[in-house]
Design a protein around this motif. Structure first.
Motif, mmCIF file in Angstrom:
data_model
loop_
_atom_site.group_PDB
_atom_site.id
_atom_site.type_symbol
_atom_site.label_atom_id
_atom_site.label_comp_id
_atom_site.label_asym_id
_atom_site.label_seq_id
_atom_site.Cartn_x
_atom_site.Cartn_y
_atom_site.Cartn_z
ATOM 1 N N UNK A 182 0.864 5.207 20.154
ATOM 2 C CA UNK A 182 0.389 4.783 17.923
ATOM 3 C C UNK A 182 1.884 4.970 17.336
ATOM 4 N N UNK A 183 2.264 5.246 16.461
ATOM 5 C CA UNK A 183 3.289 5.330 15.371
ATOM 6 C C UNK A 183 2.059 6.470 14.574
ATOM 7 N N UNK A 184 2.234 8.087 14.034
ATOM 8 C CA UNK A 184 1.279 8.671 12.998
ATOM 9 C C UNK A 184 0.614 7.885 12.145
ATOM 10 N N UNK A 185 -0.307 7.767 11.417
ATOM 11 C CA UNK A 185 -0.462 7.370 10.974
ATOM 12 C C UNK A 185 -0.382 7.624 8.966
ATOM 13 N N UNK A 186 -1.049 6.935 8.153
ATOM 14 C CA UNK A 186 -1.109 7.943 6.780
ATOM 15 C C UNK A 186 -1.558 7.270 5.839
ATOM 16 N N UNK A 187 -2.637 7.645 4.833
ATOM 17 C CA UNK A 187 -3.312 6.331 3.949
ATOM 18 C C UNK A 187 -2.699 6.183 3.091
ATOM 19 N N UNK A 188 -2.830 5.139 2.777
ATOM 20 C CA UNK A 188 -2.458 4.234 2.026
ATOM 21 C C UNK A 188 -2.572 3.201 0.508
ATOM 22 N N UNK A 189 -2.377 3.059 0.060
ATOM 23 C CA UNK A 189 -3.195 1.984 -0.825
ATOM 24 C C UNK A 189 -2.481 0.498 -0.771
ATOM 25 N N UNK A 190 -3.580 0.042 -0.254
ATOM 26 C CA UNK A 190 -2.956 -1.487 -0.270
ATOM 27 C C UNK A 190 -3.046 -2.516 -0.974
ATOM 28 N N UNK A 191 -2.438 -3.519 -0.708
ATOM 29 C CA UNK A 191 -2.460 -4.849 -1.826
ATOM 30 C C UNK A 191 -2.611 -5.616 -0.534
ATOM 31 N N UNK A 192 -3.382 -6.398 0.278
ATOM 32 C CA UNK A 192 -3.957 -6.909 1.503
ATOM 33 C C UNK A 192 -3.238 -8.275 1.420
ATOM 34 N N UNK A 193 -3.268 -8.825 0.432
ATOM 35 C CA UNK A 193 -2.478 -10.614 -0.358
ATOM 36 C C UNK A 193 -1.720 -10.478 -1.018
ATOM 37 N N UNK A 194 -1.271 -12.073 -1.549
ATOM 38 C CA UNK A 194 -1.199 -12.125 -3.157
ATOM 39 C C UNK A 194 -2.308 -12.045 -3.628
ATOM 40 N N UNK A 195 -2.077 -11.274 -4.913
ATOM 41 C CA UNK A 195 -2.872 -11.574 -5.977
ATOM 42 C C UNK A 195 -4.744 -10.941 -5.209
ATOM 43 N N UNK A 196 -4.084 -10.305 -4.543
ATOM 44 C CA UNK A 196 -5.612 -9.700 -4.093
ATOM 45 C C UNK A 196 -5.840 -8.690 -4.822
ATOM 46 N N UNK A 197 -7.068 -8.077 -4.044
ATOM 47 C CA UNK A 197 -8.086 -6.504 -4.874
ATOM 48 C C UNK A 197 -7.010 -5.032 -3.737
ATOM 49 N N UNK A 198 -6.579 -4.087 -4.733
ATOM 50 C CA UNK A 198 -6.754 -2.618 -3.798
ATOM 51 C C UNK A 198 -6.988 -2.372 -3.142
ATOM 52 N N UNK A 199 -6.595 -2.019 -2.234
ATOM 53 C CA UNK A 199 -8.120 -1.056 -0.887
ATOM 54 C C UNK A 199 -7.185 0.311 0.105
ATOM 55 N N UNK A 200 -8.372 0.806 0.455
ATOM 56 C CA UNK A 200 -8.065 2.464 0.911
ATOM 57 C C UNK A 200 -7.485 1.430 2.440
ATOM 58 N N UNK A 201 -6.112 1.876 2.746
ATOM 59 C CA UNK A 201 -6.127 1.256 4.445
ATOM 60 C C UNK A 201 -5.308 2.818 5.016
ATOM 61 N N UNK A 202 -4.944 1.763 6.443
ATOM 62 C CA UNK A 202 -3.439 3.332 6.813
ATOM 63 C C UNK A 202 -2.397 2.088 7.768
ATOM 64 N N UNK A 203 -1.823 3.060 7.269
ATOM 65 C CA UNK A 203 -0.204 2.485 7.096
ATOM 66 C C UNK A 203 0.627 3.419 8.011
ATOM 67 N N UNK A 204 1.713 3.347 8.888
ATOM 68 C CA UNK A 204 2.502 3.700 9.786
ATOM 69 C C UNK A 204 3.390 4.856 8.921
ATOM 70 N N UNK A 205 3.522 6.020 8.728
ATOM 71 C CA UNK A 205 4.409 6.675 8.843
ATOM 72 C C UNK A 205 5.641 5.874 9.024
ATOM 73 N N UNK A 206 6.654 6.022 8.053
ATOM 74 C CA UNK A 206 8.130 5.084 8.679
ATOM 75 C C UNK A 206 8.936 6.101 9.047
ATOM 76 N N UNK A 207 10.241 5.693 9.414
ATOM 77 C CA UNK A 207 11.502 6.991 9.905
ATOM 78 C C UNK A 207 12.321 6.587 8.835
ATOM 79 N N UNK A 208 13.341 6.734 8.488
ATOM 80 C CA UNK A 208 14.261 7.208 7.666
ATOM 81 C C UNK A 208 16.005 6.684 8.442
ATOM 82 N N UNK A 209 16.339 5.532 8.448
ATOM 83 C CA UNK A 209 17.721 5.065 8.537
ATOM 84 C C UNK A 209 19.034 5.961 8.113
#
Length: 329
Positions: free
Chosen positions: A1-28
């Protein structure tokens, strides 16, 4: 599993923000990965949430202004290295600026989108008035008047400072009376209450200068401020907006309305924004451009939600809100 970080996510269009996890991206290739220390809020952040603008893929991480430390360098990048302090508009980015030693992460985070929007609006040939930028050999705006509506906003404050560097005079701005000292510090030569009508403001400006107002930069761009700017604008003048236009161009007088778009990666903006890199760093180091006044929000990513609500309710004036994502519990 790729390294994770906390993120403020917008789960859907016009949804409510929520704290979740997201993979740390790699630079191209040609990109940097930046570890964020400070993130500044912009009105567009809550408009993306409320109106469903710009974003098509969900869950999404919104936000434009960040400052931090280069964590990883992509292939082909030779002007940055791990550990550099930078400020930019995205997490994996193409157009970063080095943070001068005189500035903190917090102050640097207030710069990117506001300055780019002011810069493109004044000097862009597609999304702006097409003026000669002040780093070019010849500056042709000396002693010409300019009006900047909303001078204490982030975009307005940078528009004032760029107008000063371009040699405009007088630099006339509107804001709340409580922000008069602030906009004068940025370089405004004349201040008026933002609540004046177009007719009242036009009469007041006529006592300052009898030169035609060829440029009005409306950093607020609500229908009522657009109407004021349009009333002030001379024949063949340009009204620059940060939102969609509600006033109509009139071919008889040749007045133009331009809705600017300050994202440097947009093809029409790449050349202009690229040419500004070195000089912006120099201006910040010398104090020729001053970052926004700012307030640090508590509670990391959680604090952003309340901060955006305050902005939406008009409870923030003359101040940029900044969050520290690393302080998220």
């Amino acid at each position: 599993m790729s390294p994770q970080q906390k993120a403020l996510l917008l789960p859907k269009k016009q949804g409510d923000f929520e704290i979740g996890s997201r993979s740390i991206p790699s630079p191209g290739a040609g990109e940097l990965l930046v570890k964020i220390h400070s993130a500044a809020l912009n009105p567009v952040d809550y408009k993306i949430k409320d109106m469903g603008l710009f974003v098509t893929d969900y869950p999404a991480v919104v936000g434009m202004d960040i400052a931090g430390i280069v964590e990883e360098v992509g292939e082909g990048v030779d002007n940055f290295r791990k550990g550099d302090r930078v400020f930019i508009e995205h997490i994996v980015i193409h157009i970063p600026f080095q943070i001068p030693s005189s500035e903190s992460f917090d102050s640097a985070a207030t710069v990117p989108l506001g300055l780019d929007t002011a810069l493109v609006g004044l000097y862009g040939n597609h999304f702006g008035a097409g003026l000669t930028p002040p780093w070019a050999k010849s500056v042709g705006e000396s002693k010409k008047p300019i009006v900047i509506l909303g001078g204490s906003s982030s975009v307005g404050s940078y528009a004032i400072q760029l107008a000063r560097l371009s040699g405009f005079y007088p630099i006339i701005t509107t804001a709340s009376p409580s922000n008069e000292e602030l906009v004068r510090k940025y370089g405004a030569t004349h201040f008026f209450d933002r609540n004046l009508s177009g007719k009242q403001l036009k009469a007041a400006i006529s006592k300052i200068t009898d030169s035609p107002i060829g440029i009005v930069y409306d950093a607020i761009s609500l229908p009522e401020t657009q109407s004021v700017g349009w009333e002030l604008l001379a024949n063949n003048g340009t009204l620059v907006l940060t939102l969609a236009g509600s006033v109509k161009e009139d071919e008889g007088k040749g007045r133009k309305v331009i809705s600017t778009f300050g994202v440097p990666h947009t093809p029409q903006n790449v050349e202009l924004c690229s040419s500004s890199w070195a000089v912006v760093e120099k201006w910040l180091l010398e104090g020729a451009i001053k970052p926004n006044k700012y307030e640090v929000l508590p509670n990391g990513l959680e604090g952003i939600i309340g901060g955006l609500e305050r902005m939406k309710l008009g409870q923030v004036s003359g101040t940029k809100l900044v969050a520290h994502p690393q302080e998220t519990q």
